[in-house]
Design an enzyme around this catalytic site. Structure first.
Site, PDB file in Angstrom:
ATOM      1  N   CYS A  65     -37.564 -43.911 -30.525  1.00 47.41           N
ATOM      2  CA  CYS A  65     -36.802 -42.650 -30.633  1.00 47.41           C
ATOM      3  C   CYS A  65     -35.966 -42.673 -31.913  1.00 47.41           C
ATOM      4  O   CYS A  65     -35.908 -41.701 -32.667  1.00 47.41           O
ATOM      5  CB  CYS A  65     -35.859 -42.471 -29.439  1.00 47.41           C
ATOM      6  SG  CYS A  65     -36.690 -42.417 -27.853  1.00 47.41           S
TER       7      CYS A  65
ATOM      8  N   CYS B  55     -10.213  -0.313 -77.648  1.00 46.79           N
ATOM      9  CA  CYS B  55      -9.029  -1.006 -77.096  1.00 46.79           C
ATOM     10  C   CYS B  55      -9.410  -2.427 -76.689  1.00 46.79           C
ATOM     11  O   CYS B  55      -8.687  -3.393 -76.978  1.00 46.79           O
ATOM     12  CB  CYS B  55      -8.495  -0.286 -75.849  1.00 46.79           C
ATOM     13  SG  CYS B  55      -8.004   1.410 -76.160  1.00 46.79           S
TER      14      CYS B  55
ATOM     15  N   CYS C 168       8.475 -53.036 -29.948  1.00 45.08           N
ATOM     16  CA  CYS C 168       8.009 -54.196 -29.186  1.00 45.08           C
ATOM     17  C   CYS C 168       6.577 -54.525 -29.601  1.00 45.08           C
ATOM     18  O   CYS C 168       5.983 -53.844 -30.449  1.00 45.08           O
ATOM     19  CB  CYS C 168       8.051 -53.891 -27.693  1.00 45.08           C
ATOM     20  SG  CYS C 168       7.055 -52.464 -27.300  1.00 45.08           S
TER      21      CYS C 168
ATOM     22  N   ASP D 217     -10.049  18.994 -20.400  1.00 45.56           N
ATOM     23  CA  ASP D 217      -8.774  19.339 -21.026  1.00 45.56           C
ATOM     24  C   ASP D 217      -9.151  20.170 -22.267  1.00 45.56           C
ATOM     25  O   ASP D 217     -10.270  20.061 -22.753  1.00 45.56           O
ATOM     26  CB  ASP D 217      -8.073  18.031 -21.425  1.00 45.56           C
ATOM     27  CG  ASP D 217      -6.835  18.299 -22.248  1.00 45.56           C
ATOM     28  OD1 ASP D 217      -6.042  19.142 -21.829  1.00 45.56           O
ATOM     29  OD2 ASP D 217      -6.678  17.670 -23.319  1.00 45.56           O
TER      30      ASP D 217
END
EC number: 7.2.2.8
Length: 1501
Positions: free
Chosen positions: A22, A186, A389, A1045
Site C-alpha cells: 500500500c 500630460c 517544578c 395589500d
C-alpha cells in the site's frame, strides 16, 4: 533563497493501509503527479508527507488523489509548511562543443529534489533550485559532468537570466493618484520629468486610471520627494498604496555605489591586489537559518571592494574585510540591510581595523559554498522564566523535543534556561522560543532583551505608521465625538413600515441630526434600529417618537440583549489552573467583555462581549499577548452534512461487501435448483423409488458430507454468510440496537430480525444434524442474509444519492458564503496603510473590507470608495448586475464584477442577509408537514404489526402443513422427497414468515413527504420563492381567498409623475423650460413627491445635472418657494428637440369667453409680462397645492380646478406650478400599478380563488387601483391592527386565507393568515412573519408559489399511493395468500421489492425538479383574451373594519342600458378574441359612453 520559488510540505493522515505494498502504491501514484517533488509514507504512523509545488498542487488535491486510490485521507492541518530551498549556480567547463542544454534541463528536472532550473546559454550558466533535505550540490554535479559548481555569486547571474521586464530587486514600487491630467501630453510630461530624477528606475502613468506607477530606489529618493516633483509639474498627487519593496539582487548593491556591473568573464575575477584591507564587524538581527547566511555572504562577496566575509548565525554577526579607500562601513551596513528589506537589522560593532594583505591571496577560498559546507546541527540557549517544578521541566522537554528539527533539549530549573540542539534547515531559535512561550512560560533569547529601533522604511513613511497606531487605538476603544465615552447608552427599537433601503437611509439620516444621538444602525430585514445615545440628553421613548414622526411605526424593545456577541475560542499553551485564571482575569478587566469562562480540559474559552466596544480580533489579540495561541472554533461552512457523501460512501462499501459474498451464494443456489429440477424429471420419467432418490441426491458433489450431517453445500453457504451477516450488516445491528434501547422499532429492527432468525435457525439445525450424525443433509437458509443485505444496501445507497440531490439548493446557498475577508487599515486621508486576510467570523462591525473584482462580499456593508457592478442574482434572482458606488449597500454572498470596492461592514456573522436566508431555508427543510407527522405515527405502529403478522404466518402454515400436507407439497417450489415431512413444513412456513419481514417497509412511508418537501422547497428557492417548511407548502394548496395589500404590493410603492399639463401657450414658455425650472426647484426638497418630480424632469431632459436653486423655503402641507438660475445650458442642450416637443406636448387650456374679456385673469397671458419673465435670468418659482397658490395671491380658474379634482378622484396627487407669478403647469403624481398585477389577479381568479384588496388608503384611490387590476372586493382605510381582524373574520367564515404583503407593515396580518406571503426585493424581506418569501418583486411569483404547492402536494399523494399499495399488496403475497394462483416469493425477492419501493418514492419526488415556473409570456397568452378592467359599479368598497359595503352611485336607466349593451358586446368580443386566440390591448370603444374612460390617454402629456 528565492521566496518566489516556493515549495511547500503537507502531512496527510491515511487510513486503510495494510502492508508495504500500500505504501509503495501511494508513493508511486502520488510521485507521478505534476508538482509532487517527494512523497514519504509511514505505515506505522499512518501518514504521508508530501513536498509539492503550490502552483501545481494544493493540500486538497493531494488528499483527493489519495482518496481516489481507495484509502481514507484526512487533512488535519490544511495550512502547508514552507520548505527551505536553495539555489546552486553551475557554469559550463570550457569546451568547444555546444552543450546539450535541453538534455541537461530534462535530466535535472527529473531528479528528485530539483524544483526549478533556469538556463542562460549566452553566459553558459544554469541556476538550479533544490530542496537541500533531498539533494545536494555535489549530487547535481555528478548528474551533469559538463557543468561545474560556480563559487561566484548566483544573484548576479540570475538577474540576467530573469525576464528583463521584471522589476530589479531592492527597489520599491509606489502607486500614486495623479489628478488633473487631461490628455496624453500630460502623461508624457510627468513621465519625462520624473524619469530623469536620480533613483527612479521606471515610471508608467495611466490617463484612464489617473494614476502613476513608479519603481524607485529608497536610498536615493523618497516617496515624498517624488510627490513634490509631480506637484511641481502642476498636477495634485497623493500616495495611493504604501510603497512595496521588491527583491534586491547584487546588481543593486553595486548600484548603491553606482559602479557599473560588467557581465563578462573578466568581471568574475577579483581585482588582483588590494593595498590595504580593513575589517569591520556587524551585528545582524533577523537571520533565521543557513540560507540567510549564504544569502548575505553571496551578495556581499560580489562587491569589488569586499575581499572576504564570514557570517555566523549563532553569534548573529558578520566579519567583513574590505578596501577602506573604496567604501565606508556605513555603505556596507546599508548594503546588508538592502538584501532583504525589513528583515535584517544591522548595527556596526567595532571600528575598522587596517590589515595588510598579500596581493596574491585570494579570499575566494574562504567563501562557503551555498550548501555543501553547512553543518547539520546547531545549538542555542533560551532563557526560560516561570518554571516552578520538575513537571514544568518535563513538559517543556516533552513538547519541544517533538518539534520538527529538534535533535535534543536539556532544560535546567536551577539556571532557568534550556539548551537546544537543532537542524537550522528545519527550525530556528525564534520558532523554538515562541513554542516555549505558547506553553505559558516567558522565554527570551540571550542578547535580544534590549529592543532595537531601526527605521526600515524611507522617512516619508513615518506619518503612515503613526496614523496606523492612532487608527488601531481607535478600533480598540471607539472614542466617539462629544463626551460619549463618559455617558453613552444603547437601545433597540422595533421599526415597522420600512419597505426598502431608502427608508433605512431616511431614518438614519434624520436621527443623526438629533442632539444626543451618536450613532444609528438600522437593519431592514430584522426591522430593528440600534441607537447609541447620551442618556442625559435624550431617552429611548423620545427616539421612538422621532421615528414615528417620520411616518414609521416604532416601539422600544425592552431588555434587548441581542447586542451581546458570543465567541468560542480554542486556546493552546495552557498548562495549569493559573493559566486559566490569568486569561479570565485579564479578559474580564477589559471594557466591553461581560463574561469569560476558560476550560483547561477542552482548551476552550467562551466569551460574551459587546460588539460595539470590542471585537473578536481584539479578544484573540489580548489572549495572544499573554503568550497563548488562540483560534476560532472552526464552523463547518461546507454544507457537507447536506450532500450525504459519508452515507453514500458507507452504503456503497456495504453493498460491495455483500455483493462480493452474495454472488457465490447465488451460484450455489442456482446450481442446486437446476440439479433438483433434473432429479425431479428423472423421478417423473423413470419412476425411481424414494430410496433411490435419496441416494442419488446425496451422491451429488455439493451434497457430499465432509462430516456426518455437514455437507459441502452447507459449509460453503455458512462461510459465505458469516462475513455478510456481521460485517455487511454491522450498521443495521447498531441502528436496531439504538432503536430498541429507546423503545421504538424501525426498519433496521425488521431487517435484523429477518436475517438473524434465518441465520440462527440455519445454524441450529446444522448443529443438530451434525450431533445426530444425520445421513440426509438439513435444508438451511444461509442464502437469505447475503441476498437481503445486497438489495437493502443497494436501496439505501441509491436513496442517499437521491437525498443528496434534493438538498442541492441549500448547499448552493451555503456555498455562497465567503470564508475569508481582506481587512484594510486606512489613515485619516483614506490612504491604504495595510491589509490582512482574516476568517470571515473575525470581521467586526465597522471594519473596512476590500473586495477585489471577482471576489465575494463577505458581509453586508456600505461602499465607501470605488465603483463597480455587482452580481446579486444568486440572492435576489435579479439577472442584471447592479451598479454600486460610494454610499450603496451591498449584500454578503453577491459577487463583485469589475472594480475594486472598499466597504464598511454594517451586518456581520449571523445578521447578514445571506445568513438569514440560509437559516430560513434550513428551518424549512427540517420542519415537518402535518401529513408527515401522520406518516411518522403510522411507521411507529407498523413494525410491531409486521412482526405479529410474520409470527401468525409461521403458525398458520405449520398448522396447514400438518393438517393438509398436500397444500405444502403442491406450492413449495424447493420441495424434494429426500427431506422429511416435518422439516419441509417448518422450512416452508419459515420461508413465508421471513419473506413477510423482508417485504414490509415503513421506509417508503417515511420518505414520501420529506423528500417531496425538500425538493419542493429547493426548487422554490431556485425560482426565488422561499417556502418556510412543509406546513405552508401543504397549506397553500387549500387556500380559497387571496388578500393583497395595496401599497408596494399591487402598486410600486413609490410616487411617479403620471402627467404634466402645460397651462400657458407653448410658443411663449416651452415645456422643456418648465421641466428644467421645476426639476431644479424640487431638487432641494426631501419630500417623496419632490424626489419623484426631479427624477421625472431629469429623465425627460436626459440629464443628470440641473440648474442652481437659491432662497429655498418649504412650508409643510403646502408647498415650496425658491429662485432658480443657470438653466440656459440645459435648454441649449435640448434645443433641437423643442419644436418636436412643442407639437407633441402642448395641451392648451380652453378659456371661457367671459374669461377672455376679463383682463384680471392670470390665465390670460400678457405679452409684456411674459417677455419680462423670459429676459430675466432669475425665475421665481412656486410649487404646491391650491392653498399655497391662493396664499401667494394667484387665482385658480375653474378648468384647472376641475382638472385637479378629476386627478384626485383617481387617487392621484395634483400639484400646481407658478413661474414669475404666472400659473404655468399642473403635475399629477401617482403610485403606479405594477405591470403584472392585472395578469396575476386574473390567473388567481381563473384558479378558482377569491381575490380581495385591503389597504389603509382612501376609498377613492383604492377603487381606482382595484378597477385597474380587476379586483371586485375592496377593504379601504383599514388600519394595520384591523387588517388582522379582517383576516380572522374571513377565517371564521371557514375560508383558508393567503395574505400577500410587502412584508413589514403587514407583518401582523401575514402571521395571522393561513399562508403569509411576503413580497420584497431581496433584502427587503420581512422574514419573521411570513410563511412564503418571494425574493423577486414580482406578483406572478404569488401564482407560482400556489402552483408549486399544488404540484408538491400532488406528488406527496402519489408517493403515499406508491408506499401503501406496495405494502398492502406485498405483505399478503409474501404471506402466501395468493399461492393458489402461483404467486410465491422468496425472501430475497421480498427485500429486492422493498428496496425498489423506497427508491421509487425518492425518484418520484425528484420528478418535482422538472418543475418550471410558467413565464410571463405563457400566462399572458392564456389570460389576455379574458381580461378586462372592471367598471366602478362592479366594485364593492368596504370602509374601515365595518362590513357595510359602500356601493357605487345608483345608475340611471340610460346608464344601465349602456352598461348592459357594453357587457353583451364585451362578451361577444371576448368570444371572438378567444376564437382567434390573439391578445389585444385595444381599449373598449363602448367604454367611452360611460364616464369610465378614467385613464387619460397619456399621449396628451
Amino acid at each position: 533563497m528565492d521566496p518566489s520559488m516556493g515549495v511547500n510540505s503537507v502531512t496527510i493522515s491515511v487510513e486503510g493501509m495494510t502492508c508495504n505494498s500500500c505504501v509503495w502504491t501511494i508513493e508511486q501514484q502520488i510521485g507521478k503527479l505534476s508538482g509532487a517533488h517527494h512523497v514519504k509514507v509511514s505505515l506505522e504512523e499512518k501518514t504521508a508527507t508530501i513536498i509539492y509545488d503550490p502552483k501545481l498542487q494544493t493540500p486538497k488535491t493531494l488528499q483527493e488523489a489519495i482518496d481516489d486510490m481507495g484509502f481514507d485521507a484526512i487533512l488535519h492541518n490544511p495550512n502547508p509548511l514552507p520548505v527551505v530551498t536553495n539555489t546552486v549556480l553551475l557554469s559550463a567547463i570550457a569546451s568547444p562543443t555546444l552543450l546539450p542544454w535541453d538534455h541537461i534541463q530534462s535530466t535535472l528536472l527529473k531528479t528528485k529534489g530539483v524544483t526549478d532550473i533556469k538556463i542562460n546559454p549566452q553566459l553558459r550558466t544554469a541556476v538550479v533550485t533544490i530542496i537541500p533535505s533531498l539533494v545536494n550540490a555535489s549530487q547535481i554535479i555528478e548528474l551533469v559532468p559538463d557543468l561545474s559548481l560556480d563559487t561566484g555569486t548566483l544573484e548576479k547571474k540570475s538577474a540576467t537570466c530573469e525576464d528583463s521586464s521584471m522589476a530589479q530587486a531592492g527597489e520599491v514600487m509606489l502607486k500614486m493618484k495623479v489628478e488633473g491630467m487631461t490628455c496624453h501630453s500630460c502623461t508624457s510630461t510627468i513621465e519625462g520629468k520624473i524619469g530623469k530624477l536620480q533613483g527612479i528606475q521606471r515610471i508608467k502613468v495611466s490617463l484612464d486610471n489617473q494614476e502613476a506607477t513608479i519603481v524607485y530606489q529608497p536610498h536615493l529618493i523618497t516617496a515624498e520627494e517624488i510627490k513634490k516633483q509631480i506637484e511641481a509639474a502642476g498636477f495634485p498627487a497623493f500616495v495611493k498604496k504604501q510603497p512595496k519593496y521588491l527583491r534586491l539582487g547584487s546588481i543593486d548593491i553595486e548600484r548603491l555605489k553606482n559602479t557599473p556591473v560588467k557581465f563578462s568573464e573578466g568581471s568574475q575575477q577579483r581585482s588582483p591586489s588590494y593595498t590595504s584591507d580593513s575589517t569591520v564587524t556587524f551585528i545582524i538581527d533577523g537571520m533565521h537559518c543557513k540560507s540567510c547566511v549564504s544569502n548575505i555572504e553571496s551578495a556581499l562577496s560580489t562587491l569589488q571592494y569586499v575581499s572576504s566575509i564570514a557570517v555566523s548565525l549563532e553569534n548573529r554577526s558578520a566579519v567583513v574585510k574590505y578596501n577602506a579607500s573604496l567604501v565606508t562601513p556605513e555603505t556596507l551596513r546599508k548594503a546588508i540591510e538592502a538584501i532583504s528589506p525589513g528583515q535584517y537589522r544591522v548595527s556596526i560593532v567595532s571600528g575598522a581595523e587596517s590589515t595588510s594583505n598579500s596581493p596574491s591571496s585570494s579570499s575566494l577560498q574562504k567563501i562557503p559554498l551555498n550548501i555543501v559546507s553547512q553543518p547539520l546541527t546547531q545549538e542555542t540557549m533560551i532563557n526560560i522564566d516561570g518554571m516552578t517544578c520538575n513537571s514544568c521541566v518535563q513538559s517543556i522537554e516533552g513538547v519541544i523535543s517533538k518539534k520538527a528539527g529538534v535533535k535534543s533539549i536539556l532544560v535546567s530549573l536551577a539556571n532557568a534556561n534550556g539548551t537546544v540542539e537543532y537542524d537550522p534547515l528545519l527550525t530556528s531559535p525564534e520558532t523554538l522560543r515562541q513554542a516555549i512561550e505558547d506553553m505559558g512560560f516567558d522565554a527570551t533569547l540571550p542578547g535580544t532583551n534590549e529592543p532595537l529601533v531601526v527605521i526600515a522604511q524611507p522617512s516619508s513613511e513615518m506619518p503612515h505608521s503613526t496614523a496606523a497606531n492612532e487608527f488601531y487605538t481607535k478600533i480598540m476603544t471607539p472614542i466617539h465625538n462629544k463626551e460619549e465615552t463618559k455617558t453613552s447608552s444603547k437601545c433597540y427599537i422595533q421599526v415597522t413600515g420600512m419597505t426598502c433601503a431608502s427608508c433605512v437611509a431616511n431614518i438614519e439620516r434624520n436621527l443623526r441630526r438629533e442632539e444626543g444621538i451618536y450613532s444609528v444602525l438600522v437593519a431592514l430585514m430584522a426591522g430593528k434600529a440600534e441607537v447609541r445615545y447620551n442618556p442625559t440628553v435624550i431617552q429611548p421613548p423620545m427616539i421612538a417618537e422621532f421615528i414615528r414622526e417620520l411616518g414609521f411605526g416604532a416601539t422600544v424593545i425592552e431588555n434587548a440583549d441581542e447586542g451581546d456577541g458570543v465567541l468560542e475560542l480554542i486556546v493552546r499553551g495552557m498548562t495549569c489552573a493559573s493559566c486559566v485564571h490569568k486569561i479570565e482575569s485579564t479578559l474580564t478587566k477589559h471594557r466591553g467583555i461581560f463574561y469569560c469562562s476558560v476550560a483547561l480540559a477542552t482548551n476552550k474559552a467562551h466569551v460574551k462581549y459587546d460588539p460595539e466596544i470590542i471585537g473578536p480580533r481584539d479578544i484573540i489579540h489580548i489572549i495572544e499577548s499573554l503568550g497563548f495561541e488562540a483560534s476560532l472554533v472552526k464552523k463547518d461552512r461546507s454544507a457537507s452534512h447536506l450532500d450525504h457523501k459519508r452515507e453514500i460512501r458507507q452504503w456503497r462499501r456495504s453493498f460491495l461487501v455483500s455483493l462480493f459474498f452474495c454472488i457465490p451464494v447465488m451460484g450455489l443456489m442456482i446450481y442446486m435448483m437446476v440439479m433438483d429440477h433434473h432429479l425431479a424429471t428423472l423421478h417423473h420419467n423413470q419412476n425411481m423409488s424414494q430410496e433411490e432418490m435419496v441416494n442419488m441426491h446425496s451422491s451429488m458433489f455439493l451434497e457430499r458430507q465432509i462430516l456426518p450431517g455437514l455437507s459441502i453445500m452447507n459449509l460453503l453457504s455458512f462461510l459465505l454468510c458469516v462475513p455478510v451477516q456481521f460485517f455487511g450488516g454491522w450498521y443495521f445491528y447498531i441502528h436496531a440496537y439504538k432503536a430498541l434501547k429507546h423503545k421504538t422499532a424501525n426498519m433496521d429492527v425488521l431487517i435484523v430480525l429477518a436475517t438473524t432468525i434465518a441465520f440462527a435457525y440455519s445454524l441450529v439445525i446444522l448443529l443438530v444434524a451434525m450431533y445426530e450424525r444425520a445421513k440426509v443433509n438439513p435444508v438451511t437458509f444461509f442464502d437469505t442474509p447475503p441476498m437481503l443485505f445486497v438489495f437493502i444496501a443497494l436501496g439505501r445507497w441509491l436513496e442517499h444519492i437521491a437525498k443528496g440531490k434534493t438538498s442541492e439548493a441549500l448547499a448552493k446557498l451555503i456555498s455562497l458564503q465567503a470564508t475569508e475577508a481582506t481587512i484594510v487599515t486606512l489613515d485619516s486621508d483614506n490612504i491604504l496603510l495595510s491589509e490582512e486576510q482574516v476568517d470571515v467570523e473575525l470581521v467586526q462591525r465597522g471594519d473596512i473590507i476590500k473586495v477585489v473584482p471577482g471576489g465575494k462580499f463577505p458581509v453586508d456593508g456600505r461602499v465607501i470608495e470605488g465603483h463597480s457592478m455587482v452580481d446579486e442574482s444568486l440572492i435576489t434572482g435579479e439577472a442584471m448586475p447592479v451598479a454600486k458606488k460610494s454610499g450603496s449597500t451591498v449584500i454578503a454572498g453577491s459577487i463583485n464584477q469589475n472594480g475594486s470596492l472598499l466597504i464598511r461592514a454594517t451586518h456581520v456573522g449571523a445578521d447578514t442577509t445571506l445568513s438569514q436566508i440560509v437559516k430560513l431555508v434550513e428551518e424549512a427543510q427540517t420542519s415537518k408537514a402535518p401529513i408527515q407527522q401522520f406518516a411518522d405515527k403510522l411507521s411507529g405502529y407498523f413494525v410491531p404489526f409486521i412482526v405479529i403478522i410474520s409470527i401468525a404466518t409461521l403458525l398458520v402454515w405449520i398448522i396447514i402443513g400438518f393438517v393438509n400436507f398436500q397444500v405444502v407439497e403442491t406450492y413449495f417450489a424447493g420441495y424434494n422427497r429426500s427431506i422429511s415431512r416435518t422439516e419441509t413444513i417448518i422450512r416452508f412456513a419459515f420461508q413465508a414468515s421471513i419473506t413477510v419481514l423482508c417485504i414490509a417497509c415503513p421506509c417508503s412511508l417515511g420518505l414520501a413527504t420529506p423528500t417531496a418537501v425538500m425538493v419542493g422547497t429547493g426548487v422554490g428557492a431556485q425560482n426565488g420563492i422561499l417556502i418556510k417548511g412543509g406546513e405552508p407548502l401543504e397549506m397553500a394548496h387549500k387556500v380559497k381567498v387571496v388578500v393583497f395589500d395595496k401599497t408596494g404590493t399591487i402598486t410600486h410603492g413609490t410616487p411617479v409623475v403620471s402627467q404634466i399639463k402645460v397651462l400657458v401657450e407653448s410658443n411663449r414658455i416651452s415645456r422643456n423650460k418648465i421641466l428644467a425650472i421645476v426639476g431644479t426647484a424640487e431638487s432641494h426638497s426631501e419630500h417623496p413627491l419632490g424626489a419623484a418630480i426631479t427624477k421625472y424632469c431629469k429623465q425627460e431632459l436626459d440629464t443628470e445635472a440641473l440648474g442652481t436653486c437659491i432662497d429655498f423655503q418649504v412650508v409643510p402641507g403646502c408647498g415650496i418657494s425658491c429662485k432658480v438660475t443657470n438653466i440656459e445650458g440645459l435648454l441649449h442642450k435640448n434645443n433641437w428637440k423643442i419644436e418636436e416637443n412643442n407639437i407633441k406636448n402642448a395641451s392648451l387650456v380652453q378659456i371661457d369667453a367671459s374669461n377672455e374679456q376679463s383682463s384680471t385673469s392670470p390665465s390670460m397671458i400678457i405679452d409684456a409680462q411674459l417677455s419680462k419673465a423670459l429676459n430675466a435670468q432669475h425665475y421665481k418659482v412656486l410649487i404646491g397645492n391650491r392653498e399655497w397658490m391662493t396664499r401667494n395671491g394667484l387665482v385658480i380658474n375653474h378648468d384647472v380646478d376641475d382638472s385637479m379634482t378629476e386627478h384626485e378622484r383617481r387617487g392621484r396627487t395634483a400639484v400646481l406650478v407658478a413661474i414669475d407669478d404666472v400659473l404655468c403647469g399642473l403635475i399629477a403624481i401617482a403610485d403606479t400599478v405594477k405591470p403584472e398585477a392585472e395578469l396575476a389577479v386574473h390567473i388567481l381568479k381563473s384558479m378558482g380563488l377569491e381575490v380581495i384588496l385591503m389597504t389603509g388608503d382612501n376609498s377613492k384611490t383604492a377603487r381606482s387601483i382595484a378597477s385597474q387590476v380587476g379586483i371586485t372586493k375592496v377593504f379601504a382605510e383599514v388600519l394595520p391592527s384591523h387588517k388582522v381582524a379582517k383576516v380572522k373574520q374571513l377565517q371564521e367564515e371557514g375560508k383558508r386565507v393567503a395574505m400577500v404583503g410587502d412584508g413589514i407593515n403587514d407583518s401582523p396580518a401575514l402571521a395571522m393568515a393561513n399562508v403569509g406571503i411576503a413580497i420584497g426585493t431581496g433584502t427587503d424581506v420581512a422574514i419573521e412573519a411570513a410563511d412564503v418569501v418571494l425574493i423577486r418583486n414580482d406578483l406572478l411569483d404569488v401564482v407560482a408559489s400556489i402552483d408549486l404547492s399544488r404540484k408538491t402536494v400532488k406528488r406527496i399523494r402519489i408517493n403515499f399511493v406508491f408506499a401503501l399499495i406496495y405494502n398492502l399488496v406485498g405483505i399478503p403475497i409474501a404471506a402466501g395468500v395468493f399461492m393458489p394462483i402461483g404467486l410465491v416469493l422468496q425472501p430475497w425477492m421480498g427485500s429486492a421489492a422493498m428496496a425498489a419501493s423506497s427508491v421509487s418514492v425518492v425518484l418520484s419526488s425528484l420528478f418535482l425538479k422538472l418543475y418550471r415556473k410558467p413565464t410571463y409570456e405563457n400566462y399572458e397568452l392564456h389570460a389576455r383574451s379574458h381580461m378586462g378592467q372592471k367598471s366602478p359599479s362592479e366594485i364593492s368598497v368596504h370602509v374601515g373594519i365595518d362590513d357595510t359595503s359602500r356601493n357605487s352611485p345608483k345608475l340611471g336607466l340610460l346608464d344601465r342600458i349602456v352598461n348592459y349593451s357594453r357587457a353583451s358586446i364585451n362578451s361577444l368580443l371576448s368570444d371572438k378574441r378567444s376564437l382567434n386566440s390573439v391578445g389585444t390591448s385595444e381599449p373598449d370603444k363602448h367604454s367611452l359612453l360611460v364616464g369610465d374612460c378614467r385613464e387619460d390617454d397619456d399621449t396628451a402629456l
